[in-house]
Design an enzyme around this catalytic site. Structure first.
Site, PDB file in Angstrom:
ATOM      1  N   LYS A 133      17.598  19.830  77.754  1.00 48.05           N
ATOM      2  CA  LYS A 133      17.103  18.510  77.306  1.00 48.05           C
ATOM      3  C   LYS A 133      17.315  18.287  75.848  1.00 48.05           C
ATOM      4  O   LYS A 133      16.896  18.752  74.920  1.00 48.05           O
ATOM      5  CB  LYS A 133      15.513  18.571  77.360  1.00 48.05           C
ATOM      6  N   GLU A 166      11.839  28.073  67.455  1.00 48.49           N
ATOM      7  CA  GLU A 166      12.387  28.084  66.245  1.00 48.49           C
ATOM      8  C   GLU A 166      12.016  26.815  65.546  1.00 48.49           C
ATOM      9  O   GLU A 166      12.464  25.797  66.007  1.00 48.49           O
ATOM     10  CB  GLU A 166      13.987  28.273  66.199  1.00 48.49           C
ATOM     11  N   CYS A 219      16.543  23.329  59.048  1.00 42.81           N
ATOM     12  CA  CYS A 219      15.344  24.035  59.097  1.00 42.81           C
ATOM     13  C   CYS A 219      15.233  25.149  58.157  1.00 42.81           C
ATOM     14  O   CYS A 219      14.193  25.611  57.603  1.00 42.81           O
ATOM     15  CB  CYS A 219      15.037  24.561  60.514  1.00 42.81           C
ATOM     16  N   GLU A 256       7.423  20.692  55.117  1.00 39.22           N
ATOM     17  CA  GLU A 256       8.786  20.499  55.190  1.00 39.22           C
ATOM     18  C   GLU A 256       9.105  18.892  55.449  1.00 39.22           C
ATOM     19  O   GLU A 256       8.711  18.079  56.081  1.00 39.22           O
ATOM     20  CB  GLU A 256       9.114  20.877  56.695  1.00 39.22           C
TER      21      GLU A 256
END
Ligand code: NAP
Ligand code: MG
Length: 469
Positions: free
Chosen positions: A170, A245, A279, A377
């Protein structure tokens, strides 16, 4: 204009069960660049059934068959590398040199690394009276983000295939094009029908249908913490394995030795790469408090030197991926100003001369580790410099984070860098720009569960069986 309206299910390009489409926007121009179909749970059911059927044979395929397939995929990938890079640039805005450079290199690297690992991997091992077998876990749902599209799809597909799993990918709505080309590559390479399937669509629909599906054995997800938590909950009722993750707020420690200004400049430039949408980006730069003035000068010069503009042109940085990401980043920059961080480069608004496209100024603050801009973040080109008193203090600040994905150490003495690295509570630490496709990648704390890349990435997709006696 790209029109990618079909899904790849059971070895064929098929129409969605129910027609529904969405436009894809080029972040550099704000213009519609194409259309994709949005799938429904009925498409997922069809793909899962195909993957289950295919698992009966692919799950028992020989290592030789898997090696042959990975080699064929790599050959097809190389033929279409340029096209993949162009798609990445169009969908998520990376400069063409990056899209056709590091982005596609990462995807290629995961296939060639999986091949190397597969040739040596021990799927069976006798330990005393027990035969230990590593067997493919089964049907996998792979849910990926838009920030490094080729990296994040290939780092899942390559080991999953090598392990003997079958899968449904996906891709992200924001970056659907490169995944479509990748599906064509897998098809042209002769991937057996049903082994690999791809459905475009909304995470809340397709991702959810995969996470809750009775006949999916595992989900591998890369993306935000919020969605990762949701997936883990959704997958709980069917006791799936879930690999996550997630995000990070990684610290980059510059030691008080070596080429200090160059190390600060390198860390600053690193943060701005891919518009800060990485990330594992080193978004907290830790420098000796006594050398803060030098650090500010070097970081400001490096940030101001990052050219921003049309990804088709010769600029170091393109836009961020979407209007919504642009707004989130602007809010964080405002937050930094409000909480009293000192702005030393960049700031609010688009860079001068750019009035269209989601371009952000390479921004550097000096702040403290308790500020929101040092804790959350941001996922944009925004760096926070924080002063430390000594190495113990640097390690303490680095570890004072909810996240634990990456870390960086720059300094002259490799042993000293490694000693600091050992004390950092993160899944990886890169010393002086080190890079290794075989190094495991994943997070401590809220940065996730599990490890991708290289041999460790294989274990994600394998069950362990003991045959005793
Ligand atoms: P996201 O919302 O976590 O999306 C990642 C993937 O998960 C996409 O394919 C998304 O589908 C799908 N998804 C969304 N909701 C889902 C659900 N309920 N169940 C299953 N799958 C679902 O990430 P994003 O929207 O792309 O970015 C948001 C933030 O995530 C960023 O600001 C950044 O902080 C973080 N992020 C981290 C990484 C990383 O590598 N760690 C990567 C990207 C983003 P859609 O196509 O519908 O979105
Ligand atoms: Mg989202």
């Amino acid at each position: 204009m790209r029109n990618y309206l079909k899904f790849y299910i059971d070895g064929q390009w098929v129409d969605p069960a129910t027609p529904k489409t969405a436009e894809v926007v080029n972040p550099a121009t704000e213009a519609v660049s194409g259309t994709i179909s949005l799938g429904s749970p009925a498409d997922v059911d069809k793909a899962v059934a195909a993957a289950r059927r295919a698992f009966a044979t692919w799950g028992e395929s020989s290592v030789k068959e898997r090696i042959d397939l990975l080699e064929a995929i790599l050959a097809e990938y190389l033929k279409r590398e340029r096209e993949l890079g162009e798609a990445v640039t169009e969908e998520m805005g990376a400069p063409l040199s990056l899209g056709c450079g590091f982005h596609t290199l990462l995807g290629k690297g995961h296939f060639s690394t999986a091949l190397e690992v597969l040739k040596e991997f021990k799927f069976e091992e006798q330990r005393g009276a027990t035969l230990i077998r590593k067997e493919p876990i089964g049907v996998c749902g792979l849910i990926t983000p838009w920030n490094w599209p080729m990296n994040q799809t290939c780092v899942k597909i390559a080991p999953a295939l090598a392990a003997g799993c079958t899968m449904i990918l996906k891709p992200p709505q924001l970056a659907p094009y490169s995944a479509q080309i990748l599906a064509e590559i897998l098809h042209d390479a002769g991937t057996p029908a049903g082994v690999f399937n791809m459905i475009q669509g909304q995470g809340s629909v397709i991702g959810n249908a995969l996470s809750t599906h009775e006949d999916v054995d595992m989900i591998s997800f890369t993306g935000s913490e919020q969605v990762g938590v949701q997936i883990q909950k959704d997958a709980a009722d069917t006791v799936k394995r879930v690999g996550l993750e997630l995000g990070g707020k990684s610290a980059w420690i510059v030691l008080d030795d070596g080429a200090f200004a160059a190390n600060v400049a390198g860390a600053t430039g690193g943060m701005m790469g891919n518009s800060g949408q990485t990330c594992s980006a080193g978004s907290r730069l830790l420098v000796p408090a006594a050398r803060m003035d030098e650090a500010i000068a070097a970081a400001a010069e490096a940030a101001n030197g990052v050219t921003v503009g049309d990804p088709q042109g010769n600029f170091a940085m393109g836009p961020v991926v979407s209007k919504s990401q642009y707004n989130i980043i602007q809010d964080y920059i405002q937050k930094g100003l409000d909480e009293g961080a000192k702005l030393i480069a960049g700031g609010l608004g688009r860079p001068e001369g750019l009035d269209k496209g989601w371009f952000v100024k390479p921004t550097v603050f000096v702040g403290t580790n308790d500020m929101v801009i040092a804790r959350e973040e941001i996922f944009g080109p925004v760096l926070v410099i924080i002063g430390y008193e000594n190495e113990d203090d640097a390690v303490r600040i680095a570890n004072d984070s909810d996240f634990g994905l990456g870390g960086y150490v720059s300094g002259e003495d490799a042993d000293k860098c490694r000693a600091v690295a050992k004390r950092m509570r993160t899944g990886a630490v890169w010393i002086n720009g080190g890079f290794d496709f075989h190094a495991p990648f994943g997070g401590y704390k809220r940065s996730g569960n599990g490890r991708e890349w290289g041999e460790y990435g294989f274990h994600e997709y394998l069950e362990i069986k003991a045959i005793i006696g």
